[in-house]
Scaffold this motif. Structure first.
Motif, PDB file in Angstrom:
ATOM      1  N   PHE A  32     -74.584 -30.865   1.579  1.00 18.17           N
ATOM      2  CA  PHE A  32     -74.820 -30.625   2.995  1.00 18.17           C
ATOM      3  C   PHE A  32     -75.845 -31.668   3.418  1.00 18.17           C
ATOM      4  O   PHE A  32     -76.833 -31.887   2.716  1.00 18.17           O
ATOM      5  N   GLU A  33     -75.625 -32.310   4.546  1.00 18.64           N
ATOM      6  CA  GLU A  33     -76.533 -33.352   5.008  1.00 18.64           C
ATOM      7  C   GLU A  33     -76.900 -33.099   6.461  1.00 18.64           C
ATOM      8  O   GLU A  33     -76.160 -32.452   7.193  1.00 18.64           O
ATOM      9  N   PRO A  34     -78.037 -33.630   6.876  1.00 14.38           N
ATOM     10  CA  PRO A  34     -78.408 -33.479   8.285  1.00 14.38           C
ATOM     11  C   PRO A  34     -77.505 -34.322   9.181  1.00 14.38           C
ATOM     12  O   PRO A  34     -76.886 -35.283   8.739  1.00 14.38           O
ATOM     13  N   ALA A  35     -77.458 -33.936  10.436  1.00 13.30           N
ATOM     14  CA  ALA A  35     -76.668 -34.694  11.418  1.00 13.30           C
ATOM     15  C   ALA A  35     -77.277 -36.078  11.588  1.00 13.30           C
ATOM     16  O   ALA A  35     -78.379 -36.351  11.135  1.00 13.30           O
ATOM     17  N   GLY A  36     -76.571 -36.939  12.261  1.00 10.59           N
ATOM     18  CA  GLY A  36     -77.064 -38.284  12.518  1.00 10.59           C
ATOM     19  C   GLY A  36     -76.141 -39.333  11.947  1.00 10.59           C
ATOM     20  O   GLY A  36     -76.058 -40.440  12.432  1.00 10.59           O
ATOM     21  N   GLU A  37     -75.423 -38.963  10.912  1.00  6.17           N
ATOM     22  CA  GLU A  37     -74.450 -39.866  10.325  1.00  6.17           C
ATOM     23  C   GLU A  37     -73.192 -39.859  11.202  1.00  6.17           C
ATOM     24  O   GLU A  37     -72.902 -38.881  11.869  1.00  6.17           O
ATOM     25  N   ALA A  38     -72.466 -40.933  11.202  1.00  3.17           N
ATOM     26  CA  ALA A  38     -71.246 -41.040  12.012  1.00  3.17           C
ATOM     27  C   ALA A  38     -70.097 -40.330  11.299  1.00  3.17           C
ATOM     28  O   ALA A  38     -69.106 -40.946  10.937  1.00  3.17           O
ATOM     29  N   ALA A  39     -70.229 -39.034  11.100  1.00  4.79           N
ATOM     30  CA  ALA A  39     -69.197 -38.249  10.426  1.00  4.79           C
ATOM     31  C   ALA A  39     -68.153 -37.802  11.432  1.00  4.79           C
ATOM     32  O   ALA A  39     -68.459 -37.533  12.589  1.00  4.79           O
ATOM     33  N   ARG A  40     -66.931 -37.708  10.985  1.00  8.94           N
ATOM     34  CA  ARG A  40     -65.849 -37.168  11.805  1.00  8.94           C
ATOM     35  C   ARG A  40     -66.232 -35.742  12.188  1.00  8.94           C
ATOM     36  O   ARG A  40     -66.727 -34.979  11.369  1.00  8.94           O
ATOM     37  N   TYR A  41     -65.992 -35.358  13.437  1.00 14.49           N
ATOM     38  CA  TYR A  41     -66.328 -34.022  13.915  1.00 14.49           C
ATOM     39  C   TYR A  41     -65.099 -33.126  13.816  1.00 14.49           C
ATOM     40  O   TYR A  41     -64.056 -33.428  14.377  1.00 14.49           O
ATOM     41  N   ALA A  42     -65.225 -32.020  13.107  1.00 10.37           N
ATOM     42  CA  ALA A  42     -64.097 -31.102  12.924  1.00 10.37           C
ATOM     43  C   ALA A  42     -63.582 -30.566  14.250  1.00 10.37           C
ATOM     44  O   ALA A  42     -62.388 -30.343  14.405  1.00 10.37           O
ATOM     45  N   GLY A  43     -64.439 -30.376  15.224  1.00  6.42           N
ATOM     46  CA  GLY A  43     -64.011 -29.872  16.521  1.00  6.42           C
ATOM     47  C   GLY A  43     -63.038 -30.787  17.225  1.00  6.42           C
ATOM     48  O   GLY A  43     -62.239 -30.353  18.044  1.00  6.42           O
ATOM     49  N   ALA A  44     -63.060 -32.087  16.904  1.00 10.68           N
ATOM     50  CA  ALA A  44     -62.141 -33.051  17.514  1.00 10.68           C
ATOM     51  C   ALA A  44     -60.698 -32.803  17.072  1.00 10.68           C
ATOM     52  O   ALA A  44     -59.764 -33.254  17.727  1.00 10.68           O
ATOM     53  N   ALA A  45     -60.507 -32.078  15.974  1.00 12.24           N
ATOM     54  CA  ALA A  45     -59.150 -31.745  15.538  1.00 12.24           C
ATOM     55  C   ALA A  45     -58.502 -30.745  16.486  1.00 12.24           C
ATOM     56  O   ALA A  45     -57.295 -30.601  16.499  1.00 12.24           O
ATOM     57  N   PHE A  46     -59.327 -30.073  17.294  1.00 16.73           N
ATOM     58  CA  PHE A  46     -58.833 -29.062  18.216  1.00 16.73           C
ATOM     59  C   PHE A  46     -58.883 -29.513  19.663  1.00 16.73           C
ATOM     60  O   PHE A  46     -58.084 -29.096  20.475  1.00 16.73           O
ATOM     61  N   GLU A  47     -59.863 -30.337  19.988  1.00 13.45           N
ATOM     62  CA  GLU A  47     -60.030 -30.845  21.351  1.00 13.45           C
ATOM     63  C   GLU A  47     -60.384 -32.325  21.239  1.00 13.45           C
ATOM     64  O   GLU A  47     -61.412 -32.682  20.672  1.00 13.45           O
ATOM     65  N   SER A  48     -59.545 -33.189  21.778  1.00 13.35           N
ATOM     66  CA  SER A  48     -59.736 -34.630  21.604  1.00 13.35           C
ATOM     67  C   SER A  48     -61.062 -35.138  22.154  1.00 13.35           C
ATOM     68  O   SER A  48     -61.601 -36.125  21.664  1.00 13.35           O
ATOM     69  N   ASP A  49     -61.617 -34.454  23.153  1.00  8.26           N
ATOM     70  CA  ASP A  49     -62.881 -34.919  23.733  1.00  8.26           C
ATOM     71  C   ASP A  49     -64.094 -34.176  23.179  1.00  8.26           C
ATOM     72  O   ASP A  49     -65.212 -34.364  23.656  1.00  8.26           O
ATOM     73  N   ALA A  50     -63.905 -33.350  22.149  1.00 12.48           N
ATOM     74  CA  ALA A  50     -65.013 -32.596  21.565  1.00 12.48           C
ATOM     75  C   ALA A  50     -65.993 -33.537  20.872  1.00 12.48           C
ATOM     76  O   ALA A  50     -65.600 -34.510  20.236  1.00 12.48           O
TER      77      ALA A  50
END
Length: 123
Positions: A32-50
Motif C-alpha cells: 500500500f502506498e500513499p497517493a501522489g504517484e501517477a497510478a491508474r485510478y480504478a474509478g476511471a473503469a466506471f466513469e471516464s472522467d473520474a
C-alpha cells in the motif's frame, strides 16, 4: 487468492473507487502506498472522467499500481459466488467472482488486470 475445499476466499482488500465497491485478493497486493504517484485510478473503469481524490490509496502489484478512494482489509473467509455468464467478460476478464462481506455484494477483481487496463468496465 486462497480457495479452500469448500470454495471460500480468505483475505480480501475491500476498496471503494468512484462510488463503486471492489474486492481484491490480498495476495495480489504487494504494498500500500500513499497517493501522489501517477497510478491508474480504478474509478476511471466506471466513469471516464473520474479522478482519484488527493488522499487516494495506491495498491501495488509488482510494477503495476492502482489508486482507489479507500481500503479495508477483510480477513474472514467468505464463500465465492459465481460470475453470471452475462458478466463473464466484464472488465476484460478481470472479474473473478463475487463475495458477500458485511451484508453487501462485492465483485472480486484481479488487481493485475485492472491496473493494466485490461479490465475496462463494460459500458
Amino acid at each position: 487468492m486462497t480457495v479452500t475445499a469448500s470454495d471460500h476466499i480468505s483475505g480480501l482488500v475491500l476498496c471503494h473507487a468512484g462510488g463503486q465497491r471492489l474486492a481484491i485478493p490480498a495476495q495480489e497486493v504487494d504494498a500500500f502506498e500513499p497517493a501522489g504517484e501517477a497510478a491508474r485510478y480504478a474509478g476511471a473503469a466506471f466513469e471516464s472522467d473520474a479522478r482519484a481524490p488527493a488522499d487516494a490509496k495506491v495498491l501495488r502489484h509488482r510494477e503495476l499500481t492502482l489508486s482507489v478512494d479507500r481500503v479495508e482489509v477483510f480477513a474472514t473467509p467468505v464463500p465465492r459466488l459465481a460470475v453470471p455468464s452475462a458478466l463473464s467478460s466484464s472488465w476484460g476478464g478481470a472479474l473473478v467472482c463475487f463475495v458477500e462481506c458485511a451484508g453487501e455484494l462485492w465483485p472480486v477483481v484481479s488487481l493485475e488486470r485492472l491496473a493494466r487496463g485490461d479490465g475496462e468496465a463494460a459500458r
